[in-house]
Enzyme design. Structure first.
Site, short mmCIF file in Angstrom:
data_model
loop_
_atom_site.label_atom_id
_atom_site.label_comp_id
_atom_site.label_asym_id
_atom_site.label_seq_id
_atom_site.Cartn_x
_atom_site.Cartn_y
_atom_site.Cartn_z
N CYS A 76 0.82 -1.21 0.00
CA CYS A 76 0.00 0.00 0.00
C CYS A 76 0.85 1.26 0.00
CB CYS A 76 -0.89 -0.03 1.24
SG CYS A 76 -1.91 1.42 1.38
N CYS A 82 -1.12 5.45 7.27
CA CYS A 82 -2.44 4.93 7.65
C CYS A 82 -2.25 3.93 8.79
CB CYS A 82 -3.06 4.25 6.43
SG CYS A 82 -4.59 3.40 6.77
N CYS A 85 -3.08 -1.17 8.53
CA CYS A 85 -2.43 -2.49 8.43
C CYS A 85 -0.98 -2.38 8.89
CB CYS A 85 -2.42 -3.00 7.01
SG CYS A 85 -3.94 -2.79 6.12
N CYS A 176 -6.86 1.12 -1.30
CA CYS A 176 -6.78 0.32 -0.07
C CYS A 176 -6.78 -1.15 -0.47
CB CYS A 176 -7.96 0.64 0.84
SG CYS A 176 -7.98 -0.39 2.31
N GLN A 300 -19.84 -9.31 10.58
CA GLN A 300 -18.40 -9.64 10.54
C GLN A 300 -17.81 -9.05 9.25
OE1 GLN A 300 -16.83 -11.11 13.02
NE2 GLN A 300 -18.64 -11.65 14.22
N GLU A 354 -29.83 -8.25 22.06
CA GLU A 354 -29.02 -7.24 21.36
C GLU A 354 -29.48 -5.84 21.75
OE1 GLU A 354 -26.32 -6.96 19.16
OE2 GLU A 354 -26.87 -4.84 19.14
N ASP A 405 -20.79 -12.87 22.43
CA ASP A 405 -19.87 -12.28 21.44
C ASP A 405 -19.85 -10.77 21.68
OD1 ASP A 405 -18.40 -11.56 19.23
OD2 ASP A 405 -19.74 -12.46 17.75
N CYS A 432 -12.99 -10.58 20.37
CA CYS A 432 -12.12 -9.86 19.43
C CYS A 432 -11.05 -9.10 20.22
CB CYS A 432 -12.92 -8.92 18.55
SG CYS A 432 -13.93 -7.76 19.47
C1 LIG Z 1 -18.89 -8.17 18.21
S1 LIG Z 1 -20.55 -7.78 17.82
C2 LIG Z 1 -21.18 -9.41 17.55
C3 LIG Z 1 -22.50 -9.49 16.83
C4 LIG Z 1 -22.88 -10.86 16.28
N1 LIG Z 1 -22.63 -11.93 17.21
C5 LIG Z 1 -22.17 -11.11 14.97
O1 LIG Z 1 -21.23 -11.93 14.93
O2 LIG Z 1 -22.55 -10.51 13.96
C6 LIG Z 1 -21.14 -7.26 19.36
C7 LIG Z 1 -22.60 -6.89 19.41
O3 LIG Z 1 -22.91 -6.59 20.77
C8 LIG Z 1 -23.88 -5.57 20.81
N2 LIG Z 1 -23.85 -5.01 22.18
C9 LIG Z 1 -22.91 -4.19 22.69
N3 LIG Z 1 -23.20 -3.90 23.97
C10 LIG Z 1 -24.34 -4.55 24.28
C11 LIG Z 1 -25.14 -4.65 25.45
N4 LIG Z 1 -24.82 -4.01 26.56
N5 LIG Z 1 -26.27 -5.40 25.41
C12 LIG Z 1 -26.61 -6.08 24.28
N6 LIG Z 1 -25.88 -6.03 23.13
C13 LIG Z 1 -24.77 -5.29 23.13
C14 LIG Z 1 -23.44 -4.65 19.69
O4 LIG Z 1 -24.48 -3.81 19.28
C15 LIG Z 1 -23.00 -5.65 18.62
O5 LIG Z 1 -24.08 -5.99 17.77
#
Ligand SMILES: C[S@@+](CC[C@H](N)C(=O)[O-])C[C@H]1O[C@@H](n2cnc3c(N)ncnc32)[C@H](O)[C@@H]1O
Length: 479
Positions: A76, A82, A85, A176, A300, A354, A405, A432
């Site tokens: 790049c 930037c 990466c 990019c 994702q 969510e 997650d 993550c």
């Molecule tokens: C890393 S993403 C994972 C979403 C899903 N599992 C996926 O793989 O597409 C984290 C998610 O947590 C939600 N989130 C963050 N804080 C939260 C909370 N306090 N209660 C409920 N959801 C929450 C975010 O809006 C987001 O959609």
């Protein structure tokens, strides 16, 4: 022997040995760890010290004395300016091995407690370029001038990415290599047309200017592209001709929206939506199911690796026919729906929780579109919804399996405590950010859970991030 630490501004020579999870390479100098950006393990470098702590030194590379065998040319043109990466100049297999070691170091508090617990080898990405299905470009009126540019070049308009550590400066991204291929030409046309029409980019100091963000998303399954232009005002008389020219030049954009968002918040989400082309969303496939992705939906960002991640999550869950499953932080529902799809005839639904309302609407729509009727999605903050009182009021049965997650910050401690009180037989923790994962897993350990397996997956080649799936079991004895 007490060895004198090098002073700030002093130059030192060293061999870079490995990389860390903050995008730096590091080596040792007289008992101290020296960290530097842009370095490659195996290279001999001369660095200048710019910060000194007790056992750590931060330094900037002055000269590569001898590049090592792990060095490659960065693809790049913006590498170094930037922040995207940081490891582009490191062989991909060296990146993976280094990040794996870095993850092992970070997870020591977990693995040390359980003899025999080992991390599985990282699942690398077979297509480490042009993997991102979403790019959020920023407009600004303060362009970052790169060192290669001549003096006096125009600097009052930019469309690109924020320069690391400089919230007010925007790097004018001309290409990019991790964004989906169609993103670069669209980005460059969007810039040319804005300059031609004399449209103003956002001024972070004066809180003024029309254009804020250009968000681009592509479905790797269907090829559909969604463009969302964020502006501070509606200004149809200038925005409509601007977008109409962009759409004429790029018929590959299948859907286009304007988001009107006054105020100074610097995120490309929210605001009032005006539909200009298509349906306002694209449809992506994951684990054989269709997902509706609109401007605000979390999805994702690496569609190819998301397939691998989905397989890992489903396998780690090992869902039983009629057990109650919770998916916490479910987004638009990929884990909940993948598990529900495996047992469509089950009498117990999967419950997805969510925070973002529009993601919950997407999740419900995704369930309908995929003919899944045993998944229920609940909007709300898990810290509030996951209390015994709230679960009772909603008449929700206790789970025997939980998938979590969370965002980078991890789970609120209250939620971890609620999980240990609900006592599901298994928790699949998708992370993550290993630092917050260690904190949450340690708390779960105090509540009689143990980590049974760890699977890292590279979703973000050339960056310091690794995704990780932890299988966590209840055993009554703790770690
Ligand atoms: C890393 S993403 C994972 C979403 C899903 N599992 C996926 O793989 O597409 C984290 C998610 O947590 C939600 N989130 C963050 N804080 C939260 C909370 N306090 N209660 C409920 N959801 C929450 C975010 O809006 C987001 O959609």
């Amino acid at each position: 022997m007490n060895v004198r630490a090098p002073r700030k501004g002093e130059s030192i020579d060293l061999l870079l040995e490995d990389i860390d999870d903050k995008g730096r390479a590091f080596g040792q100098f007289e008992g101290r760890t020296v960290r530097t950006r842009g370095g490659v393990p195996g290279s001999h470098v001369r660095v200048r010290v710019h910060r000194r702590r007790r056992s750590e030194i931060e330094a900037a590379i002055e000269e590569v004395l001898q590049p090592g065998e792990n060095s490659v040319d960065a693809r790049c043109r913006h590498f170094g300016s930037c922040g995207g990466c940081s490891f582009q100049n490191v062989l991909y297999r060296t990146q993976l091995a280094g990040l794996e070691r870095s993850l092992e170091r970070l997870l020591e508090p977990i693995t040390a407690l359980r003899p025999g617990l080992e991390m599985a080898p990282t699942l690398g990405c077979s297509e480490p370029w042009h993997y991102r299905n979403k790019m959020d470009f920023t407009f600004g009126n303060r362009r970052w001038i790169e060192t290669s540019e001549p003096e006096g070049v125009a600097s009052d308009f930019a469309l690109g990415l924020h320069v690391p550590g400089r919230y007010d400066k925007v790097l004018d991204v001309q290409s990019c290599d991790i964004a989906f291929k169609e993103a670069t030409p669209i980005l460059n046309t969007a810039r040319e047309l804005a300059l031609e029409a004399g449209l103003s980019g956002w001024d972070v100091h004066a809180h003024d200017g029309l254009l804020r963000h250009l968000l681009l998303r592509r479905s790797f399954a269907s090829g559909e592209i969604l463009a969302a232009l964020f502006t501070t005002e509606e200004e149809r008389s200038v925005v409509d001709p601007y977008l109409s020219k962009l759409l004429d030049t790029h018929p590959e954009i299948t859907s286009c929206v304007q988001r009107i968002k006054p105020g100074s918040a610097m995120v490309a989400s929210g605001g009032e939506e005006r539909l200009l082309k298509g349906e306002g969303f694209i449809t992506e496939k994951l684990g054989g199911l269709d997902y509706r992705i609109s401007t605000d939906t979390f999805f994702q960002t690496n569609s190819l690796q998301a397939e691998l991640l989905c397989k890992q999550v489903v396998a780690a869950a090992g869902v039983e026919e009629d057990e109650v499953v919770y998916d916490l932080c479910c987004g638009c529902g990929p884990w909940a729906l993948s598990v529900a799809a495996m047992r469509r005839a089950a009498s117990s639904p999967v419950y997805g929780f969510e925070l973002v309302e529009s993601a919950v609407e997407d999740a419900r729509e995704n369930a309908r579109n995929n003919g899944i009727d045993n998944a229920v999605f609940i909007a709300g903050d898990i810290a509030k919804v996951l209390t015994p009182q709230s679960l009772n009021e909603r008449k929700l049965p206790a789970p025997s399996l939980c998938i979590v997650d969370p965002p980078r910050a991890g789970l609120p401690p209250k939620v971890v405590r609620a999980l240990t009180e609900l006592r599901p037989r298994r928790i699949v923790y998708v992370s993550c950010n290993p630092r917050s994962a260690v904190r949450d897993l340690t708390l779960l350990g105090e509540g009689a859970y143990y980590v049974a397996s760890i699977q890292p997956i590279d979703l973000f080649p050339h960056t310091p991030h690794l995704e990780c799936v932890f299988t966590v079991e209840l055993d009554g004895g703790g770690f």
